[in-house]
Design an enzyme around this catalytic site. Structure first.
Site, PDB file in Angstrom:
ATOM      1  N   ILE B 103     -69.024  -7.062  -2.515  1.00  0.00           N
ATOM      2  CA  ILE B 103     -69.893  -5.894  -2.342  1.00  0.00           C
ATOM      3  C   ILE B 103     -71.047  -6.190  -1.391  1.00  0.00           C
ATOM      4  O   ILE B 103     -71.473  -5.303  -0.622  1.00  0.00           O
ATOM      5  CB  ILE B 103     -70.403  -5.356  -3.710  1.00  0.00           C
ATOM      6  CG1 ILE B 103     -71.132  -4.022  -3.541  1.00  0.00           C
ATOM      7  CG2 ILE B 103     -71.286  -6.369  -4.424  1.00  0.00           C
ATOM      8  CD1 ILE B 103     -70.278  -2.898  -2.972  1.00  0.00           C
ATOM      9  N   GLU B 161     -69.641  -1.353 -10.936  1.00  0.00           N
ATOM     10  CA  GLU B 161     -69.868  -2.088 -12.190  1.00  0.00           C
ATOM     11  C   GLU B 161     -69.287  -3.490 -12.115  1.00  0.00           C
ATOM     12  O   GLU B 161     -68.465  -3.794 -11.267  1.00  0.00           O
ATOM     13  CB  GLU B 161     -69.273  -1.348 -13.377  1.00  0.00           C
ATOM     14  CG  GLU B 161     -67.860  -0.818 -13.205  1.00  0.00           C
ATOM     15  CD  GLU B 161     -66.822  -1.811 -12.813  1.00  0.00           C
ATOM     16  OE1 GLU B 161     -66.761  -2.897 -13.450  1.00  0.00           O
ATOM     17  OE2 GLU B 161     -66.042  -1.539 -11.883  1.00  0.00           O
ATOM     18  N   GLY B 303     -63.649  -3.596  -8.488  1.00  0.00           N
ATOM     19  CA  GLY B 303     -64.909  -3.109  -9.029  1.00  0.00           C
ATOM     20  C   GLY B 303     -66.054  -3.471  -8.116  1.00  0.00           C
ATOM     21  O   GLY B 303     -65.881  -3.532  -6.896  1.00  0.00           O
ATOM     22  N   GLU B 304     -67.242  -3.690  -8.706  1.00  0.00           N
ATOM     23  CA  GLU B 304     -68.458  -4.023  -7.951  1.00  0.00           C
ATOM     24  C   GLU B 304     -68.950  -2.859  -7.084  1.00  0.00           C
ATOM     25  O   GLU B 304     -69.902  -3.028  -6.317  1.00  0.00           O
ATOM     26  CB  GLU B 304     -68.266  -5.225  -7.004  1.00  0.00           C
ATOM     27  CG  GLU B 304     -67.806  -6.497  -7.637  1.00  0.00           C
ATOM     28  CD  GLU B 304     -67.633  -7.642  -6.604  1.00  0.00           C
ATOM     29  OE1 GLU B 304     -67.936  -7.444  -5.421  1.00  0.00           O
ATOM     30  OE2 GLU B 304     -67.196  -8.727  -7.031  1.00  0.00           O
ATOM     31  N   GLY B 305     -68.271  -1.712  -7.135  1.00  0.00           N
ATOM     32  CA  GLY B 305     -68.604  -0.620  -6.214  1.00  0.00           C
ATOM     33  C   GLY B 305     -67.970  -0.777  -4.847  1.00  0.00           C
ATOM     34  O   GLY B 305     -68.327  -0.047  -3.905  1.00  0.00           O
TER      35      GLY B 305
END
Lengths: 337, 337
Positions: B103, B161, B303-305
């Site tokens: 990210i 997240e 994830g992680e955006g």
């Protein structure tokens, strides 16, 4: 001694294209396996990073991405197959120069350089329903011109086009290459419908029938059914391969030019990814013939390289992740239990 | 007088969410129709621009985009449902802070600010197979914390997240909301397979069975089957709506948090777009339940955006095209013949 045929140089190049760089690919695969993410969790970003390594011959990096837009005019427009007049091609080139088009805004957003090449717009190609689009010399010269566009340290080439009538030309190239029916390959383009769409299908049918005895040679198919932006794009794709520059192909017209090269050599466009699938229905059909998977599907059908420029952001991010992420060891992150 | 219930404020907010800004949308539609492109040729970029106008209440613009990543730990991890230990949640927060994660690289490439919120990582939520994840007070406090994340002039919010075990939680929320079977909603997450995947399915089955009499109220479902990052994300989505900030939802966990709000009010996530469809199989199923279409499909599951951050580049380009393109009149480009 026979005079050299104008296509000879291109035939030689197409027979001796460089292969993927396997050491660079192996090094990238190794690093990819160490980065702080579950294996494969970056999906196609990992595929993109490996592709960059394989075709650039070094660690994935995008520092000098460029969009090249080739503009051409087409004799086929005489058949009344586009809702827009051919004067729009030149007007849109002016719009590109004044930063007024969609491609200018996307290039500014994604930080891509943009070069626009207008290809003898005052001299449209021949109307392919009655004659070849280009002479052998003109086709070869335009391919050579396209090759020169790649000079200058570019490390990602996004190819786009502008040309009133060129979805008709793309359809003719595809019908000539793959058969089926003309209607399989013809779509609305900038908005043809009803009788205009029927004329467009009929024009493609007539053109391919006229040239049918000369289509087994892909370069001959290109000069007879193609157009200047198609020839220049084909040249740019070859030059990129020679110079180890990965390529993003934009929409239907750009992909049709690439398809001509693949017909000449099945590995000729392995250094190219399809940036997006356009709303022009022939594009998806063509992408399937090429055995590729587009990066984006946003229902766009503008050309100008807009889909390729958007996808360039994904490619930049893929390179940045590969280069910039910490390994599990560097970050002190635990691996699988 | 009865003591106020911790959820009362959120229930009130959810009942009085602002609607789309119809004058801003009408103005954007009008401008869109004048720009130098065939009607609709920018496809979903035009949809994005209209969405920005409708939910920001002004001309489409993205000047201060932010990625907010919420990290939480989960008691469900005791059930041995993830190949990674829960210590990885904190370690990855450290990796975010040292710019070592995916990210970070995407935010740098796309020019997005990044804020990471770690949510009491040393105090995992309750194991939902034997107790509620959160007390009412803790759930409400975490939603309020998530709401505060939106302060500061942000004009595009990308939600992400991090949390070992949270695809199990997302599956429990979806199974609680939509039914079907637990196996419909459970996938490999970071790489569960075989017996671990069976344990994951069984855990979701057991949790939903335990709480089954309390799931008709979406906020009660959230506190019983959810987790801190889910509560915070739900809060952030509400706050963004109040502040007229359009939202990009990332993967399965973020979308599951959004689904809770939609269950409370069918229009609650109309200001949210699904950035990408992840490789986690429950995500596509969930997106279909929500009646939305993701912008990207890149087989990612990190994830992680990360998917939201990639999609933010499309949103920036959409706003730039809308704002920066010339009209046919300005550019002197002819319209349809």
């Amino acid at each position: 001694m026979d005079a050299q045929h104008p296509f000879d140089d291109f035939r030689s190049l197409l027979e001796a294209l460089p292969a993927a760089d396997t050491p660079a690919l192996a090094a990238a695969r190794k690093r990819n396996s160490l980065l702080t993410k579950p294996e494969g969790a970056l999906g196609r970003l990992e595929e993109i990073a490996m592709w960059l390594a394989a075709w650039s011959g070094r660690a994935p990096a995008v520092h000098r991405p460029m969009v090249a837009v080739f503009a051409g005019n087409h004799g086929i427009a005489e058949e009344n197959i586009s809702p827009f007049p051919t004067t729009v091609t030149q007007q849109m080139v002016g719009n590109f120069e004044k930063n007024g088009a969609a491609i200018n805004q996307i290039c500014a957003t994604v930080d891509l350089s943009l070069k626009v090449f207008d290809l003898a717009l005052d001299y449209p190609t021949g109307n392919i329903t009655v004659e070849p689009a280009l002479s052998e010399r003109d086709c070869a010269a335009t391919m050579a011109y396209g090759m020169e566009s790649v000079a200058g340290g570019v490390d990602l080439l996004c190819l786009g086009e502008m040309g009133i009538g060129n979805t008709t030309i793309a359809a003719a190239l595809c019908y000539g290459l793959y058969g089926g029916s003309a209607a399989d390959w013809v779509g609305p383009g900038t908005g043809a419908e009803g009788e205009m769409l029927e004329r467009k299908i009929a024009a493609v049918e007539k053109a391919v029938a006229l040239h049918k005895d000369h289509l087994s040679d892909p370069l001959e198919l290109l000069r007879r059914l193609g157009g200047r932006e198609f020839a220049a794009i084909a040249g740019a794709i070859i030059a990129a391969r020679m110079q180890k520059v990965p390529v993003l192909l934009d929409g239907f017209a750009v992909t049709a030019a690439a398809a001509v090269l693949k017909a000449a050599n099945p590995s000729a466009i392995d250094h190219c990814m399809i940036a997006h699938v356009s709303a022009e229905p022939g594009h998806l059909r063509l992408i399937q013939k090429l055995g590729k998977t587009p990066l984006l599907a946003l229902g766009m059908r503008l050309g100008e390289g807009t889909g390729a420029a958007l996808a360039a952001s994904l490619v930049k991010s893929a390179a940045a992740c590969h280069t910039g992420m910490a390994t599990f060891e560097e970050a002190g992150v635990s691996g699988r239990a």
